[in-house]
Design an enzyme around this catalytic site. Sequence first.
Site, PDB file in Angstrom:
ATOM      1  N   ASN A 731       0.809  -1.222   0.000  1.00  0.00           N
ATOM      2  CA  ASN A 731       0.000   0.000   0.000  1.00  0.00           C
ATOM      3  C   ASN A 731       0.839   1.267   0.000  1.00  0.00           C
ATOM      4  O   ASN A 731       0.344   2.332  -0.328  1.00  0.00           O
ATOM      5  CB  ASN A 731      -0.922  -0.010   1.219  1.00  0.00           C
ATOM      6  CG  ASN A 731      -2.370  -0.110   0.820  1.00  0.00           C
ATOM      7  OD1 ASN A 731      -2.698  -0.064  -0.357  1.00  0.00           O
ATOM      8  ND2 ASN A 731      -3.245  -0.227   1.789  1.00  0.00           N
ATOM      9  N   ASN A 757      -3.063   4.247  -1.358  1.00  0.00           N
ATOM     10  CA  ASN A 757      -3.095   3.636  -0.037  1.00  0.00           C
ATOM     11  C   ASN A 757      -4.531   3.570   0.460  1.00  0.00           C
ATOM     12  O   ASN A 757      -5.070   4.543   0.959  1.00  0.00           O
ATOM     13  CB  ASN A 757      -2.234   4.463   0.920  1.00  0.00           C
ATOM     14  CG  ASN A 757      -2.260   3.893   2.315  1.00  0.00           C
ATOM     15  OD1 ASN A 757      -2.609   2.725   2.506  1.00  0.00           O
ATOM     16  ND2 ASN A 757      -1.913   4.699   3.298  1.00  0.00           N
ATOM     17  N   ASP A 778      -3.604  -9.932   8.576  1.00  0.00           N
ATOM     18  CA  ASP A 778      -2.834  -8.721   8.825  1.00  0.00           C
ATOM     19  C   ASP A 778      -1.361  -9.074   8.724  1.00  0.00           C
ATOM     20  O   ASP A 778      -0.973 -10.209   8.979  1.00  0.00           O
ATOM     21  CB  ASP A 778      -3.142  -8.189  10.230  1.00  0.00           C
ATOM     22  CG  ASP A 778      -4.505  -7.536  10.284  1.00  0.00           C
ATOM     23  OD1 ASP A 778      -5.022  -7.196   9.204  1.00  0.00           O
ATOM     24  OD2 ASP A 778      -5.054  -7.386  11.390  1.00  0.00           O
ATOM     25  N   ASP A 779      -0.556  -8.083   8.397  1.00  0.00           N
ATOM     26  CA  ASP A 779       0.862  -8.401   8.220  1.00  0.00           C
ATOM     27  C   ASP A 779       1.520  -8.798   9.538  1.00  0.00           C
ATOM     28  O   ASP A 779       2.597  -9.375   9.533  1.00  0.00           O
ATOM     29  CB  ASP A 779       1.601  -7.236   7.543  1.00  0.00           C
ATOM     30  CG  ASP A 779       1.417  -5.932   8.290  1.00  0.00           C
ATOM     31  OD1 ASP A 779       0.740  -5.927   9.334  1.00  0.00           O
ATOM     32  OD2 ASP A 779       1.955  -4.912   7.825  1.00  0.00           O
ATOM     33  N   ASP A 780       0.886  -8.497  10.646  1.00  0.00           N
ATOM     34  CA  ASP A 780       1.505  -8.860  11.918  1.00  0.00           C
ATOM     35  C   ASP A 780       0.764  -9.992  12.634  1.00  0.00           C
ATOM     36  O   ASP A 780       1.071 -10.315  13.762  1.00  0.00           O
ATOM     37  CB  ASP A 780       1.560  -7.636  12.830  1.00  0.00           C
ATOM     38  CG  ASP A 780       0.206  -6.969  12.945  1.00  0.00           C
ATOM     39  OD1 ASP A 780      -0.794  -7.587  12.525  1.00  0.00           O
ATOM     40  OD2 ASP A 780       0.142  -5.840  13.422  1.00  0.00           O
ATOM     41  N   ASP A 867     -13.112  -4.316   7.423  1.00  0.00           N
ATOM     42  CA  ASP A 867     -13.488  -5.658   7.862  1.00  0.00           C
ATOM     43  C   ASP A 867     -14.965  -5.718   8.257  1.00  0.00           C
ATOM     44  O   ASP A 867     -15.648  -6.709   8.011  1.00  0.00           O
ATOM     45  CB  ASP A 867     -12.588  -6.122   9.009  1.00  0.00           C
ATOM     46  CG  ASP A 867     -12.368  -5.034  10.047  1.00  0.00           C
ATOM     47  OD1 ASP A 867     -12.935  -3.930   9.895  1.00  0.00           O
ATOM     48  OD2 ASP A 867     -11.637  -5.284  11.012  1.00  0.00           O
TER      49      ASP A 867
END
Length: 953
Positions: A731, A757, A778-780, A867
């Site tokens: 993004n 973005n 999620d990336d984490d 979401d």
Amino acid sequence: MVFDSGGLYQPMGGREIVCHWLSHIKLSRIIILVSIVLVIVPLITHYYLSKVESNAPSGDIHRTRSKLEAFEDFSTLKASDLKLRIEEMLRIKGSVSAELRVLEARRQRLQLEVASFTQRIDELKQELLHHQTELERLKISVEQAQVAQREAVQRNTPDLALPKRLLPSLPPATLAAQPRGSGSACRMHNCFDHSRCSLVSGFPVYFYNPDQHPVISPEWEIEGFVKTTLKQTLGYNPHFSTDPNTSCIFLVLVGEALLLRGNSSSTVVETLLHGLPYWGGDGRNHVLLNLARSSSSVGPDSRATSTGARDVFRGVDTGRALVVQSFFSRARYRRGFDIIVPPILGQPGGDVWQECPHLLPARRKFLLSFQGELHRSKETDREDDASVTDRHQQDIDSFVVEHLQGMVFRRTSDRFLFHFECSAGMTSPAGTARLVKLQPDAGGEWELCGTESSRAAVLRESTFSLVLVPTQVDVVSTTALQTRIYEALKNGAIPVLLGGDQVELPYAEVVDWRRAALFLPKARVTELHFFLRTVPDADLLVLRRQGRLVWERYCASVQSTVDTVVALVRDRLGIPPLPAEDEPSPSVFNASFVPLKTDAIVPEAEPEESLGPMEPPYPSPKFKRNYTFFLTQGHEVWNDWGDPFRLYPQLPFDLVLPSDAKFMGSGVGFRPIGRGAGGAGKEFCESLGGNNPREQFTIVMLTYEREQVLINSLGRLYGLPYLHKVVVVWNSPKPPLEDLRWPDIGVPVHVVKASRNSLNNRFLPYDAIETEAVLSVDDDAHLRHDEIMFGFRVWREQRDRVVGFPGRFHAWDLNHGGWLYNSNYSCELSMVLTGAAFFHKYYTYLYSYWLPQAIRDKVDEYMNCEDIAMNFLVSHITRKPPVKVTSRWTFRCPGCPVSLSEDDTHFQERHKCINFFTEVFGYMPLLNTQFRADSILFKTRIPHDKQKCFKFI
Ligand SMILES: *[C@@H]1O[C@H](CO)[C@@H](O)[C@H](O)[C@H]1NC(C)=O
Ligand SMILES: *[C@@H]1O[C@H](CO)[C@@H](O)[C@H](O)[C@H]1NC(C)=O
Ligand SMILES: *[C@@H]1O[C@H](CO)[C@@H](O)[C@H](O)[C@H]1NC(C)=O
Ligand SMILES: *[C@@H]1O[C@H](CO)[C@@H](O)[C@H](O)[C@H]1NC(C)=O
Ligand SMILES: *[C@H]1O[C@H](CO)[C@@H](O)[C@H](O)[C@H]1NC(C)=O
């Protein structure tokens, strides 16, 4: 090393010495001595033992004896000697403790060594286990590959892909003129030229530019709005073509007459029609659009008594062309050929949802309302058979009106609003009421009273809206009738068609009107009140919701009308729609750049169990049901979850085979557990099982300037079975650092350069996603492999739902009303966050192209709530809650900005989102659930030789 005195030193001897000695020495000394002895004895013991150890194995026992014998003389020693002795003892003690220390150190060293060996053993065991798991997995993989190979060899039906669109190459040939009126018996089989519309043609549609080929009487005006909008909207229709040589059908916008003067109109229209360049003598494959537009949406300066579309084709020979309009007389209407459309009443532009009221409460102020005035034209006074029938009908109508008026005065708590004559006072507060004559030449028509807004005000207060069909029995549809239905649906008043058995509603061959309106013969007017009272709230809301769906999708605007007409003709011909467009996924790296790889993956935690085979990439098969899906599921597509305007590569609603089919000839792609024999954990982990063929999933990860977090997350995916690809949505406008090292996780990692973005990018239908199953993380997020595997298996059985880990719910605000977003622990949930959830790729198309733009705008405005929007969408389509999957531990994300999600503004935004989305949908689509999916043998006692489905979940 245990220091035990029992072995070498004889305790009996020691006690004898003490006894003997006691008799010679005073008590005061005894205590000292005893204490000394108590100190010394163990010391000596230590000493000798250490000697024993160091001098082992021989000779030491003898020496110990002699030393001990020296103690025999202890009693005879004097005090001075004793002192000496004590000093010696102390010396001995010193050396003993020194030795002890050494020993202790050695002991510790050895212990350490033992510990390290034990650890090494454990490590080796672990390694062995890992290798065994790996071997196991490879074995399964080999087996699976063999199965796949056998399948490939056995398959004798290769994938069909037609190499070329089959299109006609010439415009329709001109045939000799047909005798007048020969078109009246037209049906698709005898009047339509199927040769222009091959199944694989893609259904090209040619539109005559109304400026170049106007089909209107010179005395008429074509309304600019319809013309401009139509030209615009057709540009958006994917079937639109500018090449008449290859087109299947030809759309003609026929003059919307705002004003009718003179008598020669039919001749003029006919001449213009027959003069169209591709008319071909009989108008084959031509679709004549006569779109009505009621006066109320025309500007105030326009003629007050403007008409909607009347039957401009009266007396016109339309040949074999399909006629599309709102008015049809029974004589002219060719069922299955002509098309009834709603009038064009929508305002140009704007989101249609804004025009609809909330679906709730179910019951409104008035149970039933009606406003209208019966128009009696002179024509009905004619003395012929038809008018006799009409008279009879007029009698019935009088009875109906009388009965309805009587209902108002009956003793009942229900309220009715009936006006059978239009008057200025009742219709609009501003007193601008006027009679809208929509069908001046149709006798027995119930005309509308007042303005659109005054009618809307009444409809919004009515649970049901009465629609009285025209007295005339020789009409199947009139513009006023369609306007009434249109307005009722739009305003959420459920249409009740009294006389509904004698008329046809728009697009009735595909739209199931029985789910959106109530139909009663006029003779049942006496039972009307009873009937309406029996409708429970749940059915009432289904009817109202369905009405809104039909209105939004097929009626609301010029665009929806044109799209629906095109789709309807296409549907009749059995030609599939054009495919929904995928979003291109350009790589963030340019063609010449090769991203660096990390040297070797060190899996963070070894998978303790084999979770599935390593397979070569296997994208989900696409477009397998092009020609059949409209046959088997067409009804649902038009009336439920579907989108009849687009063809999707796969649907979450695709049908499943009966269980025996996979063993009796249809087994290709299926991976039954234990090859059909079933089995517990071991067999379970070898094959996917279930009711659907094998497949893989794609992980979609949205990231913004958190490179290391992303790289760590990617690394954890190493060795994940059934993973097809990872799509990272980049993004950030800045490309990744050039020296960033990307882990090699065994599957492709495709980094997509996002155009801007936006959190909506998470749900774009990227063409890089080649599987039906999408795992959005999620990336984490930190998900374990077994959790992902289990989630995937659960999703395979709940393909139409969001299946995932973090559950949330919508709670009612007890203080202020409205909805609140809630993430507290709760035994009920209604959302599963897409930070870790599976869903079908189909929903990414709907999210991006079908959801009202206002929702995506809100997501961008807050940089939040995407979401929630996805949960709204899926629950709206399926009317089912999401599925929460057991995780081994509560879902956690270590690197997560805890502060962010607990941040107050973040929460405030989410509250606002929920309420805004509810407004857009017109109701709260989320549903509660108390269900959580565990694997079947979880917490089940099973024999030792059996394995559970998963070790931990
Ligand atoms: C079905 O339609 C898709 C999209 O138009 C096309 O790519 C595919 O080849 C078609 N399949 C068959 C068997 O015609
Ligand atoms: C259509 O066909 C005609 C007659 O063959 C030809 O003259 C014309 O150029 C074609 N038009 C197009 C757009 O191909
Ligand atoms: C590709 O990207 C690299 C690094 O970003 C850059 O050095 C190189 O010039 C680019 N090549 C092209 C053809 O754009
Ligand atoms: C969550 O629970 C805590 C403690 O019960 C309460 O104080 C808080 O208001 C709750 N939060 C929400 C959003 O309901
Ligand atoms: C109506 O038609 C008649 C006969 O065709 C013609 O003489 C007359 O002028 C027409 N009237 C108008 C207003 O066009």
